[in-house]
Write a protein that holds these residues in place. Structure first.
Motif, PDB file in Angstrom:
ATOM      1  N   GLY A 170       0.866  -1.066  -0.042  1.00  0.00           N
ATOM      2  CA  GLY A 170      -0.038  -0.119  -0.377  1.00  0.00           C
ATOM      3  C   GLY A 170       0.687   1.244  -0.146  1.00  0.00           C
ATOM      4  O   GLY A 170       0.695   1.798  -0.748  1.00  0.00           O
ATOM      5  N   LEU A 171       1.905   1.586   0.997  1.00  0.00           N
ATOM      6  CA  LEU A 171       2.777   1.909   0.808  1.00  0.00           C
ATOM      7  C   LEU A 171       3.021   3.022  -0.393  1.00  0.00           C
ATOM      8  O   LEU A 171       3.652   3.650  -1.273  1.00  0.00           O
ATOM      9  N   SER A 172       3.607   1.798  -0.963  1.00  0.00           N
ATOM     10  CA  SER A 172       4.608   1.798  -2.432  1.00  0.00           C
ATOM     11  C   SER A 172       3.862   1.805  -3.269  1.00  0.00           C
ATOM     12  O   SER A 172       4.263   2.990  -4.260  1.00  0.00           O
ATOM     13  N   ALA A 173       2.173   1.543  -3.212  1.00  0.00           N
ATOM     14  CA  ALA A 173       1.388   1.951  -4.706  1.00  0.00           C
ATOM     15  C   ALA A 173       1.366   4.454  -4.572  1.00  0.00           C
ATOM     16  O   ALA A 173       0.863   4.791  -5.062  1.00  0.00           O
ATOM     17  N   ALA A 174       1.096   4.335  -3.137  1.00  0.00           N
ATOM     18  CA  ALA A 174       0.708   5.710  -2.679  1.00  0.00           C
ATOM     19  C   ALA A 174       2.021   6.577  -2.243  1.00  0.00           C
ATOM     20  O   ALA A 174       1.568   7.705  -2.175  1.00  0.00           O
ATOM     21  N   ASP A 179       4.873  11.641  -0.547  1.00  0.00           N
ATOM     22  CA  ASP A 179       5.398  12.285  -1.175  1.00  0.00           C
ATOM     23  C   ASP A 179       5.251  13.821  -1.082  1.00  0.00           C
ATOM     24  O   ASP A 179       5.869  14.487  -0.305  1.00  0.00           O
ATOM     25  N   VAL A 180       4.499  14.419  -1.852  1.00  0.00           N
ATOM     26  CA  VAL A 180       3.821  14.954  -2.522  1.00  0.00           C
ATOM     27  C   VAL A 180       3.251  15.870  -1.482  1.00  0.00           C
ATOM     28  O   VAL A 180       3.030  17.085  -0.974  1.00  0.00           O
ATOM     29  N   ALA A 181       1.874  14.701  -0.460  1.00  0.00           N
ATOM     30  CA  ALA A 181       1.736  16.046   0.936  1.00  0.00           C
ATOM     31  C   ALA A 181       3.389  16.609   1.642  1.00  0.00           C
ATOM     32  O   ALA A 181       2.379  17.421   2.156  1.00  0.00           O
ATOM     33  N   LEU A 182       3.569  15.594   1.735  1.00  0.00           N
ATOM     34  CA  LEU A 182       4.906  16.473   3.003  1.00  0.00           C
ATOM     35  C   LEU A 182       5.317  17.531   2.172  1.00  0.00           C
ATOM     36  O   LEU A 182       5.713  18.231   2.831  1.00  0.00           O
ATOM     37  N   ARG A 183       5.935  17.385   0.924  1.00  0.00           N
ATOM     38  CA  ARG A 183       6.326  18.259   0.317  1.00  0.00           C
ATOM     39  C   ARG A 183       5.741  19.925   0.862  1.00  0.00           C
ATOM     40  O   ARG A 183       6.076  20.643   0.771  1.00  0.00           O
ATOM     41  N   ASN A 184       4.103  19.560   0.374  1.00  0.00           N
ATOM     42  CA  ASN A 184       3.410  20.380   0.515  1.00  0.00           C
ATOM     43  C   ASN A 184       3.520  21.236   1.492  1.00  0.00           C
ATOM     44  O   ASN A 184       3.152  22.313   1.793  1.00  0.00           O
ATOM     45  N   ALA A 185       3.493  20.642   2.632  1.00  0.00           N
ATOM     46  CA  ALA A 185       3.687  20.348   4.596  1.00  0.00           C
ATOM     47  C   ALA A 185       4.590  21.575   3.570  1.00  0.00           C
ATOM     48  O   ALA A 185       4.610  22.236   5.391  1.00  0.00           O
ATOM     49  N   ASP A 197      -6.843  14.666  -7.129  1.00  0.00           N
ATOM     50  CA  ASP A 197      -7.512  13.685  -7.391  1.00  0.00           C
ATOM     51  C   ASP A 197      -6.137  12.339  -7.567  1.00  0.00           C
ATOM     52  O   ASP A 197      -6.281  11.059  -7.117  1.00  0.00           O
ATOM     53  N   ARG A 198      -4.882  12.882  -6.586  1.00  0.00           N
ATOM     54  CA  ARG A 198      -3.898  11.928  -6.251  1.00  0.00           C
ATOM     55  C   ARG A 198      -4.312  11.345  -5.234  1.00  0.00           C
ATOM     56  O   ARG A 198      -4.048  10.818  -4.734  1.00  0.00           O
ATOM     57  N   LEU A 199      -4.847  12.288  -4.346  1.00  0.00           N
ATOM     58  CA  LEU A 199      -5.800  11.937  -3.424  1.00  0.00           C
ATOM     59  C   LEU A 199      -6.501  10.811  -3.314  1.00  0.00           C
ATOM     60  O   LEU A 199      -6.254  10.210  -2.605  1.00  0.00           O
ATOM     61  N   SER A 200      -7.210  11.472  -4.395  1.00  0.00           N
ATOM     62  CA  SER A 200      -8.016  10.448  -4.023  1.00  0.00           C
ATOM     63  C   SER A 200      -7.650   8.705  -5.089  1.00  0.00           C
ATOM     64  O   SER A 200      -8.379   7.505  -4.442  1.00  0.00           O
ATOM     65  N   ASP A 201      -6.934   8.924  -5.549  1.00  0.00           N
ATOM     66  CA  ASP A 201      -6.239   7.974  -6.378  1.00  0.00           C
ATOM     67  C   ASP A 201      -5.676   6.618  -4.602  1.00  0.00           C
ATOM     68  O   ASP A 201      -5.687   5.512  -4.733  1.00  0.00           O
ATOM     69  N   ALA A 202      -4.766   7.720  -3.967  1.00  0.00           N
ATOM     70  CA  ALA A 202      -4.043   7.422  -2.772  1.00  0.00           C
ATOM     71  C   ALA A 202      -4.422   6.680  -2.047  1.00  0.00           C
ATOM     72  O   ALA A 202      -4.422   5.482  -1.453  1.00  0.00           O
ATOM     73  N   PHE A 314       8.828   8.832   0.971  1.00  0.00           N
ATOM     74  CA  PHE A 314       7.946   6.981   1.726  1.00  0.00           C
ATOM     75  C   PHE A 314       8.635   6.681   0.191  1.00  0.00           C
ATOM     76  O   PHE A 314       8.887   5.378   0.052  1.00  0.00           O
ATOM     77  N   GLN A 315       9.028   6.721  -1.412  1.00  0.00           N
ATOM     78  CA  GLN A 315       9.354   6.209  -1.981  1.00  0.00           C
ATOM     79  C   GLN A 315      11.004   4.878  -2.416  1.00  0.00           C
ATOM     80  O   GLN A 315      12.139   6.014  -1.609  1.00  0.00           O
ATOM     81  N   GLY A 316      10.706   4.002  -1.754  1.00  0.00           N
ATOM     82  CA  GLY A 316      11.161   3.553  -2.046  1.00  0.00           C
ATOM     83  C   GLY A 316      11.989   3.124  -0.836  1.00  0.00           C
ATOM     84  O   GLY A 316      13.198   2.192  -0.627  1.00  0.00           O
ATOM     85  N   ALA A 317      11.389   3.551   0.642  1.00  0.00           N
ATOM     86  CA  ALA A 317      11.571   3.184   1.629  1.00  0.00           C
ATOM     87  C   ALA A 317      11.623   1.817   2.292  1.00  0.00           C
ATOM     88  O   ALA A 317      10.418   1.179   0.980  1.00  0.00           O
TER      89      ALA A 317
END
Length: 465
Positions: A170-174, A179-185, A197-202, A314-317
């Motif tokens: 689940g983490l890998s797919a989202a 990461d986008v959310a953290l960069r926005n924060a 739209d990305r949130l909806s998919d995640a 989260f990518q690759g972790a």
């Protein structure tokens, strides 16, 4: 352990005190100031009727609805449920007036939408004024993770491996969205429509995001609404709970039958349409509010406070790294995944009562017989079943033509430290309805038990569980 429970509680009558990750563009204090001072109903965060009743030292009157009063009479016991209040009996406030007991607008909603239930009136008399500290279930992730790690030996190696794989997949797919959310924060804004739209998919991969999405929109509606209905409730010291009920039912088909926020994932255009349907003037600002607020809350609830939101990815972790960096998110994912394991009905009390015992201990040490949902003081309040310094009485109630409740028959039942029977919503795979944009069910995967009532008939209704 105590620090984790303190972190999960909010007292809106004092300045924000949580430790939060570094590099966030806005602090918890910044948001608190904005919500209280720059929204039409922000003054209710501190000065609401429920908070005033808690600190008054006077008896609290609370409403609960049950489907089986006969079972309660027979057992003479009252059990509590898990969910957003961890281990408390889910209630809403009542205001004692000359005409009778007036339900909070949340209670009025429950009465209107649950006509086949019996209303119960509780009188809770504490030994002292009650601290207005509410438990915020969005901040319980680290506690969920610690409890799982403590008792993971109760699962087989295959079950633990399955849980790890499911969470990591689940983490890998989202991961890109996370990461986008953290960069926005951290202040690197992305366009709101694309973010939504990305949130909806995640949400399909990380169901906790559906809960976060819903709570952010609920907050937006309750604090910004300017309808006559909302103003009437505000005059009584209440946030308008009907707004987020309408939101949920409009977004997800069948939500009135199965309140499961893992299915809450409107895309941008649908989000704007639904908000405009609830209150037209609020549609234009909804997406940008979600982008800013959800990003901030995600960083605060997902990451360990010692982390730097600008450097976590989260990518690759691997899962071990993420358990240290983002224990809140991993805990929330485990909490929502483990209940679908075939053996979990037999293990439910091991995991959930462990958390309830800690919550009861924290509430007792803090002098809290009536914990409330601390995301906002919106009227979701419960009864601590093992508080030693309060007296609790309960009656069945009758409602008159003006909506007031009147105690009828006293019920000879006492609280016990027993959790209501295990229940989880059927897992549902969902897709977008291309005609309406709403979420529709494709298939059901029911857990072993779908019982909604405790053994003594106390109904489970924490909608944010």
């Amino acid at each position: 352990m105590r620090d984790e429970w303190e972190h999960a509680h909010t007292d809106y009558t004092v300045p924000a005190q949580r430790h939060i990750p570094a590099s966030l563009a806005e602090s918890e204090s910044d948001w608190r100031h904005y919500l209280e001072c720059s929204t039409p109903n922000g003054w209710l965060i501190q000065h609401n009727a429920m908070t005033e009743a808690l600190v008054s030292g006077e008896p609290m009157y609370l409403l609960h609805t049950t489907k089986d009063i006969d079972a309660i009479r027979a057992s003479r016991e009252l059990h509590v449920s898990t969910g957003c209040l961890v281990g408390a009996l889910y209630c809403s406030p009542l205001v004692s007036q000359r005409e009778g007991l007036r339900p909070h607008n949340l209670g009025a909603y429950l009465m209107r939408t649950k006509p086949s239930t019996t209303p119960l009136v509780f009188e809770v008399t504490s030994d002292a004024p009650i601290p207005p500290k509410g438990v915020d279930y969005l901040h319980l992730g680290a506690i969920h993770l610690r409890t799982y790690l403590r008792y993971q030996s109760f699962l087989t190696p295959a079950e633990n491996d399955q849980l790890d794989r499911t969470v990591l997949n689940g983490l890998s797919a989202a991961a890109v969205f996370l990461d986008v959310a953290l960069r926005n924060a951290a202040g690197h804004a992305t366009p709101a429509p694309d973010f939504i739209d990305r949130l909806s998919d995640a949400v399909a991969h990380v169901p906790f995001l559906g809960y976060l999405y819903f709570e952010v929109l609920s907050e937006y509606l309750m604090l910004h609404s300017a309808t006559p209905e909302t103003k009437t409730y505000a005059q009584a010291g209440e946030l308008n709970n009907w707004l987020y009920k309408r939101l949920a039912f409009a977004v997800v088909d069948g939500m009135d039958q199965l309140f499961d926020l893992a299915r809450f994932a409107p895309r941008h255009d649908r989000l704007v349409q639904v908000i405009e349907g609830v209150e037209p003037a609020l549609g234009a600002g909804a997406a940008e509010y979600v982008r800013r607020r959800l990003s901030h809350l995600f960083a605060r609830t997902a990451l360990h406070p010692c982390q730097d939101a600008a450097s976590v990815t989260f990518q690759g972790a691997d899962l071990s790294t993420l358990r240290n960096a983002a224990p809140g998110l991993i805990g929330q994912m485990i909490y929502r995944e483990i209940r679908y394991m075939p053996r979990y009905p037999r293990l439910y009390h091991c995991f959930e009562k462990a958390k309830a015992l800690e919550a009861w201990d924290y509430w007792n040490s803090e002098g809290i017989p009536t914990p409330f949902n601390g995301i906002l003081p919106k009227g979701e309040i419960g009864i601590n079943p093992v508080y030693p310094r309060s007296a609790v009485r309960v009656w069945t109630a009758e409602q008159d033509g003006k909506g007031y409740l009147h105690p009828a028959e006293e019920v000879a039942a006492v609280f016990t430290p027993h959790l209501a029977s295990w229940w989880a919503p059927p897992r549902q795979r969902v897709t977008q309805n291309t005609a309406t944009g709403s979420r529709v069910d494709l298939a059901l995967e029911a857990p072993i038990s779908t019982q909604r009532l405790s053994a003594n008939g106390v109904s489970i209704w924490p909608p944010n569980s």
